[in-house]
Write a protein that holds these residues in place. Structure first.
Motif, PDB file in Angstrom:
ATOM      1  N   GLU A 359      -1.091  -4.814  10.607  1.00  0.00           N
ATOM      2  CA  GLU A 359      -2.176  -5.758  10.528  1.00  0.00           C
ATOM      3  C   GLU A 359      -2.471  -5.376   9.099  1.00  0.00           C
ATOM      4  N   ILE A 360      -2.653  -6.146   8.120  1.00  0.00           N
ATOM      5  CA  ILE A 360      -3.149  -6.141   6.634  1.00  0.00           C
ATOM      6  C   ILE A 360      -4.091  -6.961   6.403  1.00  0.00           C
ATOM      7  N   ASN A 361      -5.263  -6.273   6.204  1.00  0.00           N
ATOM      8  CA  ASN A 361      -6.547  -7.075   6.211  1.00  0.00           C
ATOM      9  C   ASN A 361      -6.849  -7.029   4.602  1.00  0.00           C
ATOM     10  N   ASP A 362      -6.947  -8.139   3.512  1.00  0.00           N
ATOM     11  CA  ASP A 362      -7.131  -8.369   2.353  1.00  0.00           C
ATOM     12  C   ASP A 362      -8.529  -7.776   2.277  1.00  0.00           C
ATOM     13  N   ASP A 363      -9.401  -8.061   3.050  1.00  0.00           N
ATOM     14  CA  ASP A 363     -10.907  -7.495   2.460  1.00  0.00           C
ATOM     15  C   ASP A 363     -10.991  -5.905   2.667  1.00  0.00           C
ATOM     16  N   ALA A 364     -10.129  -5.342   3.560  1.00  0.00           N
ATOM     17  CA  ALA A 364      -9.743  -3.997   3.146  1.00  0.00           C
ATOM     18  C   ALA A 364      -9.555  -3.260   2.096  1.00  0.00           C
ATOM     19  N   PHE A 365      -8.901  -4.180   1.372  1.00  0.00           N
ATOM     20  CA  PHE A 365      -8.533  -3.589  -0.007  1.00  0.00           C
ATOM     21  C   PHE A 365      -9.771  -3.702  -1.002  1.00  0.00           C
ATOM     22  N   LYS A 366     -10.770  -4.053  -0.644  1.00  0.00           N
ATOM     23  CA  LYS A 366     -11.872  -4.259  -1.783  1.00  0.00           C
ATOM     24  C   LYS A 366     -11.981  -3.057  -2.432  1.00  0.00           C
ATOM     25  N   GLY A 367     -12.291  -1.935  -1.579  1.00  0.00           N
ATOM     26  CA  GLY A 367     -12.955  -0.891  -2.214  1.00  0.00           C
ATOM     27  C   GLY A 367     -11.860   0.151  -2.437  1.00  0.00           C
ATOM     28  N   VAL A 368     -10.605  -0.197  -2.207  1.00  0.00           N
ATOM     29  CA  VAL A 368      -9.413   0.678  -2.028  1.00  0.00           C
ATOM     30  C   VAL A 368      -9.253   1.405  -3.556  1.00  0.00           C
ATOM     31  N   GLU A 369      -9.387   0.361  -4.457  1.00  0.00           N
ATOM     32  CA  GLU A 369      -9.066   1.102  -5.784  1.00  0.00           C
ATOM     33  C   GLU A 369      -9.806   2.017  -5.937  1.00  0.00           C
ATOM     34  N   ALA A 370     -11.239   1.876  -5.815  1.00  0.00           N
ATOM     35  CA  ALA A 370     -12.230   2.899  -6.111  1.00  0.00           C
ATOM     36  C   ALA A 370     -11.900   4.303  -5.327  1.00  0.00           C
ATOM     37  N   ILE A 371     -11.406   3.791  -4.004  1.00  0.00           N
ATOM     38  CA  ILE A 371     -11.089   5.151  -3.177  1.00  0.00           C
ATOM     39  C   ILE A 371      -9.934   6.081  -3.717  1.00  0.00           C
ATOM     40  N   ILE A 372      -9.037   5.329  -3.936  1.00  0.00           N
ATOM     41  CA  ILE A 372      -7.849   5.871  -4.692  1.00  0.00           C
ATOM     42  C   ILE A 372      -8.078   6.807  -5.996  1.00  0.00           C
ATOM     43  N   LYS A 373      -9.045   5.975  -6.780  1.00  0.00           N
ATOM     44  CA  LYS A 373      -9.334   6.616  -7.951  1.00  0.00           C
ATOM     45  C   LYS A 373     -10.261   7.774  -7.656  1.00  0.00           C
ATOM     46  N   SER A 374     -10.899   7.917  -6.832  1.00  0.00           N
ATOM     47  CA  SER A 374     -11.537   9.035  -6.423  1.00  0.00           C
ATOM     48  C   SER A 374     -10.902  10.122  -5.788  1.00  0.00           C
ATOM     49  N   MET A 375      -9.600  10.059  -5.670  1.00  0.00           N
ATOM     50  CA  MET A 375      -8.969  11.110  -5.277  1.00  0.00           C
ATOM     51  C   MET A 375      -8.397  11.865  -6.243  1.00  0.00           C
ATOM     52  N   THR A 376      -8.058  12.985  -6.008  1.00  0.00           N
ATOM     53  CA  THR A 376      -7.567  14.009  -7.316  1.00  0.00           C
ATOM     54  C   THR A 376      -5.942  13.804  -7.228  1.00  0.00           C
ATOM     55  N   PRO A 377      -5.404  13.779  -8.370  1.00  0.00           N
ATOM     56  CA  PRO A 377      -3.820  13.657  -8.622  1.00  0.00           C
ATOM     57  C   PRO A 377      -3.157  14.203  -7.477  1.00  0.00           C
ATOM     58  N   LYS A 378      -3.458  15.639  -7.173  1.00  0.00           N
ATOM     59  CA  LYS A 378      -2.808  16.243  -6.002  1.00  0.00           C
ATOM     60  C   LYS A 378      -2.858  15.354  -4.613  1.00  0.00           C
ATOM     61  N   GLU A 379      -4.082  14.898  -4.520  1.00  0.00           N
ATOM     62  CA  GLU A 379      -4.208  14.211  -3.058  1.00  0.00           C
ATOM     63  C   GLU A 379      -3.692  13.003  -3.214  1.00  0.00           C
ATOM     64  N   ARG A 380      -3.445  12.380  -4.531  1.00  0.00           N
ATOM     65  CA  ARG A 380      -2.542  10.968  -4.246  1.00  0.00           C
ATOM     66  C   ARG A 380      -1.066  11.157  -4.170  1.00  0.00           C
ATOM     67  N   LYS A 381      -0.606  12.554  -4.758  1.00  0.00           N
ATOM     68  CA  LYS A 381       0.642  12.775  -4.481  1.00  0.00           C
ATOM     69  C   LYS A 381       0.944  13.335  -2.965  1.00  0.00           C
ATOM     70  N   ASN A 382      -0.193  13.746  -2.238  1.00  0.00           N
ATOM     71  CA  ASN A 382      -0.037  14.493  -1.081  1.00  0.00           C
ATOM     72  C   ASN A 382      -0.974  14.316  -0.342  1.00  0.00           C
ATOM     73  N   PRO A 383      -1.282  13.055   0.406  1.00  0.00           N
ATOM     74  CA  PRO A 383      -2.444  12.578   1.116  1.00  0.00           C
ATOM     75  C   PRO A 383      -2.760  13.538   2.561  1.00  0.00           C
ATOM     76  N   ASN A 384      -1.674  14.431   2.887  1.00  0.00           N
ATOM     77  CA  ASN A 384      -2.015  15.153   3.921  1.00  0.00           C
ATOM     78  C   ASN A 384      -2.964  16.212   3.721  1.00  0.00           C
ATOM     79  N   ILE A 385      -3.092  16.514   2.664  1.00  0.00           N
ATOM     80  CA  ILE A 385      -4.014  17.425   2.334  1.00  0.00           C
ATOM     81  C   ILE A 385      -5.572  17.046   2.518  1.00  0.00           C
ATOM     82  N   ILE A 386      -5.908  15.800   2.597  1.00  0.00           N
ATOM     83  CA  ILE A 386      -7.027  15.166   2.639  1.00  0.00           C
ATOM     84  C   ILE A 386      -7.783  15.371   3.997  1.00  0.00           C
TER      85      ILE A 386
END
Ligand code: GDP
Ligand code: MG
Length: 436
Positions: A359-386
């Protein structure tokens, strides 16, 4: 694998929509091709803007891939730009008077002969040709030779240097002899010139023609457009005749003339023989321009290049299982530009079918950019540590909720699963079967 992926991609091309990214590339190429073909920059730009609008958001028909659809849109727009429908010659009046105007050497005399021949043989008309070029005895002789060749009467008066009088005398003779079409050939100059314009204006006023046709050499490119405009300002002619389309001209002037003076092109001339006259069909001209290869191949090349590069890049990422949140962010930014999630999915090799059930919900992507931008580079490369505390920090930093952060992580992991699957032997065999 590359081969199979290519095939899979090819299959996928038949699905989804045309996206802004591939359109932008293609549009640029089409515009360049048109400008190269002597279409003025403004006309080319207006044209490609329209094509772009139509292309974006148009669904790809099952039988067409996006590049084919682009070609179809370009073709339809070209047809439209050139008038859409074929424009008839008005020869209802008796006699119908056709005045031929244009620069010297554009092909007026040759066209006059061809038109006479066409009206005689195809429309069963009794035609009178009038030699109105009083400056060049050779021109009068040229018309007489043509008349003899096609079996049409020619009115000529070598003693008279007044084209208005010649036209009047010719009309009188036509009435007497029962001619139902009178074609008046006129003198042209090498360039637009006051005296020529004044003379043709006077002939025009005197004979009040049923049809005034402007003859223009398609090989003169942009100059043809300026000439077309100058003659139209004086004569407000009914139609345009494009000559010498048998040369290697790309005929781009046809497009510009059509848009600049808004008069239909009625005939095209494709050779020196009397039979080399064609009624102008906008659709055929579009075929011709596209068929000349450049536009079609450019459209296809631009399209193919985009697909290939994008596919190769993603393929590498997928193969290495290294598709991370940075890639995801890039994709999301593209999605935002495209405004359609499915487009992106369709570009991932093999993903079209695999992701159908996810299931892909377009609305779910609204805040997505903000969320990813709030991740550290390390978290982006390796989401398991979140972990939970990181999630809270990210939610607070991006102004979203913990739930939204969780949802994104879940979607990302689903995407990762799908990619792992595609690299598994099972996934590969699935793609193989899709490629067939
Ligand atoms: P005018 O000065 O406007 O009357 O032009 P002409 O009818 O005398 O044509 C000028 C030259 O162009 C002549 O050599 C013609 O044979 C040639 N010509 C006219 N129409 C065409 C055409 O459609 N194709 C080609 N290749 N030559 C043409
Ligand atoms: Mg002539």
């Amino acid at each position: 694998l590359q081969d199979k992926l290519d095939k899979a991609l090819h299959t996928l091309k038949g699905k989804g929509q045309i996206t802004e990214i591939n359109v932008a590339e293609t549009i640029k190429e089409v515009r360049r091709a048109l400008v190269d073909a002597d279409v003025s920059y403004k006309v080319a730009k207006d044209f490609t803007d329209t094509v772009k609008k139509k292309a974006l958001g148009s669904d790809v028909l099952t039988s067409l891939n996006p590049s084919q659809l682009m070609v179809k849109i370009v073709h339809d727009e070209l047809t439209e730009l050139m008038g859409g429908k074929q424009a008839d010659l008005n020869i209802e009046a008796n006699p119908a008077i056709i005045l031929i105007a244009g620069l010297q050497g554009s092909g007026k005399t040759t066209f006059s002969g061809k038109l006479a021949n066409y009206l005689k043989t195809s429309k069963n008309k009794k035609v009178l040709l009038v030699a109105g070029d009083v400056y060049r005895p050779a021109a009068i002789n040229q018309l007489q030779v043509l008349g003899e060749q096609i079996g049409v009467d020619v009115f000529a008066d070598l003693e008279n240097k007044n084209p208005v009088e010649i036209a009047q005398n010719a009309l009188a003779q036509a009435k007497q002899n029962g001619n139902n079409v009178v074609i008046i050939d006129t003198a042209g100059r090498l360039a637009i010139d006051e005296q020529m314009m004044d003379e043709i204006r006077r002939v025009h006023q005197t004979v009040n023609p049923t049809e005034t046709l402007f003859v223009v050499d398609s090989m003169t490119g942009q100059d043809a457009v300026n000439t077309a405009k100058a003659f139209n300002d004086v004569l407000n002619y009914n139609g345009v005749v494009l000559t010498k389309l048998d040369g290697d001209t790309r005929g781009g002037a046809a497009l510009t003339i059509r848009t600049v003076v808004d008069k239909p092109i009625k005939f095209i001339s494709t050779g020196e023989k009397m039979e080399a006259l064609d009624i102008f069909y906008p659709e055929r001209m579009a075929d011709r321009i596209l068929g000349m290869g450049d536009v079609v191949s450019l459209v296809e090349r631009a399209q193919a290049q985009f697909d290939e590069e994008e596919a190769k890049r993603l393929q590498k990422k997928i193969a290495k299982n290294s598709f991370d949140f940075d890639d995801f962010l890039k994709q999301i930014q593209q999605i935002k530009r495209m405004g359609n999630m499915k487009d992106l999915i369709g570009m991932i090799p093999g993903a079209g079918k695999a992701l159908k059930d996810v299931e892909i919900n377009d609305d779910a992507f609204k805040g997505v950019e903000a969320i990813i931008k709030s991740m550290t580079p390390k978290e982006r490369k390796n989401p398991n540590i979140i972990d939970n505390s990181r999630k809270k920090r990210i939610a607070a930093g991006s102004g979203t909720t913990l739930q939204e952060v969780n949802q994104l992580l879940k979607q990302f992991s689903e995407m990762g699963k799908m990619m792992k699957f595609m690299n598994s032997s099972q996934g590969k065999s699935m793609m193989e079967s899709m490629a067939k």
